[in-house]
Design an enzyme around this catalytic site. Structure first.
Site, PDB file in Angstrom:
ATOM      1  N   HIS E  18     -15.876  33.301  67.097  1.00  0.00           N
ATOM      2  CA  HIS E  18     -15.987  34.672  67.605  1.00  0.00           C
ATOM      3  C   HIS E  18     -14.833  35.540  67.088  1.00  0.00           C
ATOM      4  CE1 HIS E  18     -18.073  32.673  71.269  1.00  0.00           C
ATOM      5  NE2 HIS E  18     -19.009  33.236  70.520  1.00  0.00           N
ATOM      6  N   ARG E  91     -23.675  32.392  61.107  1.00  0.00           N
ATOM      7  CA  ARG E  91     -22.985  31.125  60.899  1.00  0.00           C
ATOM      8  C   ARG E  91     -23.773  30.175  59.998  1.00  0.00           C
ATOM      9  NH1 ARG E  91     -22.126  29.548  66.923  1.00  0.00           N
ATOM     10  NH2 ARG E  91     -24.360  29.853  66.700  1.00  0.00           N
TER      11      ARG E  91
END
Lengths: 161, 161, 161, 161, 161, 161
Positions: E18, E91
Site C-alpha cells: 500500500h 500487483r
C-alpha cells in the site's frame, strides 16, 4: 430435430446481462429453458418464487423461452428436459476460466451434453448479481443494470435487511 | 545428495489429480513427503485421521512416498524434514496465478526453498477436492475423480451431513 | 538413480534470467545440461559458437552444469542424453500459457519425460533475449540484464548491423 | 427455421482439433459450413485445393457438413450463405483472448451474427496447425494430431521444402 | 487546476505494498487522500481507529497525503472531496482482472471519475493484507511486509484471538 | 509543479481507441505529449509525416495536447521533455500482460518515470491499428474505428498496395 438449450443459474436477481444472454440463446435454439438452481449454497437475497417471477416477467417477450427450476446437477436437468446443450454467457476473461472448469466438469459427468458459449454485450460484460446486490446495499443507482421492476424489488429487499 | 520434496495440501479428500502429481513427484525426488495441513481455516469434511488414512492407502504403491501432517507454515515443515523443495501441481491457468503468488510468498519467507511445478494430466486438470465435495452432495457420480475407497467414504460423509 | 535435467533454448544471448533458472536447476538435478537449439527459425543475432561460448563462460561456476547443442525436437535430445526432465523457468503469467502449451505438446510426443517448472527471481521475471536485443539496439543500458562479457559482445554485434 | 453455422479458418492442414469442433458444430446446427479462407497473409504450406480436399475427406462422415472457400471477411461470407452464426472452438485460455477480440470485432462489423463457442476435447486442446507443421518439420511423429491421409500429405509437403 | 486523487481500501492492516502505491500516487497527484472503507463486509482484524492510526503514522513523510474514512461507494466519496480520480495499485495479472471489473462498474456509476492504475514495486507485488494476516497467524515473520509498528500491533491482535 | 505525461506509440493510424486514451490523459496531466515512434521495426503503412498530420488533426480539440516524434527508447524521450510519466491505455486482459512487461522494463531503465494506466472505453477496448489495417484490406467498413479523415486516407493507402 428440435434444438433445445438450458441456461442455468441462480438469478438472484436477473440482470440485463442475463437477459442479453437469453436473447442470444433464444435465437440460437428452437427452445431455451431458463433454469433456476434451488440448491445454491449461500442464502439468496430473493426467494425462489421471487426469482422465478422476475425472470418470467423479464423474458415475456421471447416466445421460445420458458422458466423452470431444478434441484441437483444442471446436466441432470438438461437430460430430464431432453435438451442438447447448456448455454453460458461469457463476460470477462476471468469469468471464462471458471466457466471453462465448470464446462469440463459437466462434460465428465455428461459427455453427451455440449456447453455452448455466447458473448454478452460489452456494456453488460462486467455486471453480476453479486455486484448489483453490493452496489444496491451501498446506495448505488443500479437502474442501468437490472429491469425497473427488479430494481424496485431489490430496493425493498435491501431495506428489509 | 539425497533430493527430498514436500507436497503439502489439505487433501479433503485426496483425488486422482493429487495422485497424478504424487506419481510425478515420486519420479523427480529421491523421497517425497505428502504433508497434510492440520490448520486449514474451513472445517474439513474429513478428520485429519481419515484424510491421512486415505492418503496412505492411495499412495501405498510408491516406495519413496510417505505421508505426514504439519502445523504452521509449509516452508517451516520443509526445513524441519530437511527437504529441498515444495512440489506443486499445475492444473489450469487460473490455478497458476494463485500458485505463483503462494510460491513468491514462500520464497520471501524461505529463499532457500525452491517451489517446483509439474503439470497434472489433462484429464485431471480441472478437478479439485471442493468440486468433488460439491458434485457428491448434488448426487453426481464422482468415481472418475477419486479412488474407489475414497468414493465410498465420501458418500458416507455426505450422507451424515 | 542419477537425476539429469535439460534446459533447452536459443540463448541469443544468455541473460541473467536464464542464469537464475540454471542456478535453480543445478540444485534440483544431479546434472543439468543447458542445450542450445541449432534450428531456430529466425536468424539469430549470435552464431551458435558465440552463444555456446557465452553460456560456458557464464555457467563456469556450476560444477554439475554442462553446455551442449541439439538439432530437432527437445524431447528427442532429452532421451538421447538419458535425462528425466525438461527444466523451464516461469517468468510471467502470459509466459506460462505458452509454456503450458509447449509442455503439453512435449508430453504427447514423449509421455515419459516430465516438464519441471521453477520460478525465476522477480527481478529477472520480465526480461527476455528479444527485449534485450531490442533495448540494446535502441541505445538502452542493458548491464542489469546480462553478464558484462555478454553486454560487450552484444554491443559489438549490434554495431555491426 | 433452419439454423446454419459457419466454421471458418485456414485449415493448413486440418487437425483432429478442428474435426472435434466440426463434430460438435454438426450437432448444434442444422447445417455447418466449413469455410476455408483464401486470403491468409502468410504463404500456406498446402494449396487451397489440397486444404479443401483434405477437409472434404475428413468430414465425409457428417451429413450436414459441407466445405466451401471464402475471400474477404468471414462475417460477409456468413451473410452470403444466410447463416446465423460463426462457430469457434476454444482450446486454451490464451486462445480465448484472441477469440474474444475477434468476436467483438466481428460483432461491430455484423451485429446480427452471433459467435458461438464450443470447447474442444481436452486431448486436442493444445494442438494447432502451426504446431503440427513445426513438429513435422523437426521430425516429430504427428499421427496423434491429424488424420492418416493428412499426415502422409504433410510428410510429402515438408520433404519438398 | 489542482489534481486530487483518492486511494480507497480497507487497509487491515496497511502494508509496504500500500505504501509503495501511496508514494507513487503522491507524485502523480497534487493531493492524495487515502480513504478507509468503514463498511467492509467481513469483520476486520483492526478497528477503524487502529487502521487510521497506522495509516497516518506510515504516511507521515508525505506532505500531500491525508487519511480519511468513508461509508458507501468509493465514487461517491471521490465526488464529495472533489477529487478527479481513483488511484489503484496493480500487483499481479489476476489482480488486474478484478480491478478491471471494479473500475468498469465505477465508471458506470460515475463516468466523470477516472480510475488510474500504477504498478506496485515487484518486491511488494504479491503481498496482501489477507496474506499477511494468515502468515502472521501461522507464526511467519512478516517484518518484510509491513512497517515495524504495524508488525507489533498485528502480533498483539493475533495473540488476542 | 506542472505534471506532464507522454503517450507513445506508432499510431499507424490513430484510432478512436487512441483518442479515447488521449482524452483521459488530457484530464489527468497538465500537459500531454503524444509521441510517435520513428523506429518501429515493421514497415508502417503510413509515413511518419502522415501519421503526425492525422494525429494533429484528431487532437486539435485538446488545448494541452501536443504531438511530437521520438527516436530510441520512450523513457529517454520522457526525460528529454521533462515529463513525469508514461501514459498507457489498457484495452483487454491480454493487452495488459504485454503492457505490464513493457512497464517493468521501462522501470528498470528509468526508475524515476512512472507508467500510468487508464482504461479505454469498452466500445474501443478491442480495436487496434493492426486490426483496422487488416479489416480495411479485407473490405470491411472501418468507420466505427477511426475518424473520417483517417478512414479516407486508409482507403487510399490500402488501394495503392
Amino acid at each position: 430435430m428440435k434444438r433445445r438449450g438450458v441456461y442455468a443459474g441462480s438469478f438472484d436477481p436477473v440482470t440485463y446481462g442475463h437477459l442479453d444472454v437469453i436473447k442470444r440463446g433464444a435465437q440460437l435454439f428452437d427452445e431455451l429453458i431458463v433454469a433456476i438452481a434451488t440448491n445454491i449454497s449461500k442464502s439468496p437475497l430473493f426467494t425462489l418464487d421471487e426469482r422465478k417471477e422476475m425472470l418470467i416477467e423479464s423474458t415475456a417477450e421471447f416466445d421460445n423461452v420458458r422458466v423452470d427450476t431444478f434441484d441437483g446437477m444442471a446436466v441432470d436437468f438438461v437430460r430430464k428436459v431432453k435438451a442438447n446443450a447448456l448455454l453460458r454467457g461469457i463476460r470477462t476473461i476471468s469469468d471464462f476460466e471458471s466457466e471453462f472448469q465448470m464446462a469440463l466438469t459437466n462434460r465428465t459427468f455428461a459427455p453427451d451434453i455440449e456447453t455452448v458459449f455466447v458473448m454478452a454485450s460489452l456494456e453488460y460484460s462486467f455486471i453480476s448479481s453479486r455486484l448489483i446486490r453490493e452496489a444496491g446495499s451501498l446506495g448505488g443507482d443500479i437502474s442501468n443494470f437490472v429491469p425497473p421492476t427488479v430494481a424496485k424489488k431489490l430496493e425493498k429487499a435491501l431495506a428489509k435487511k
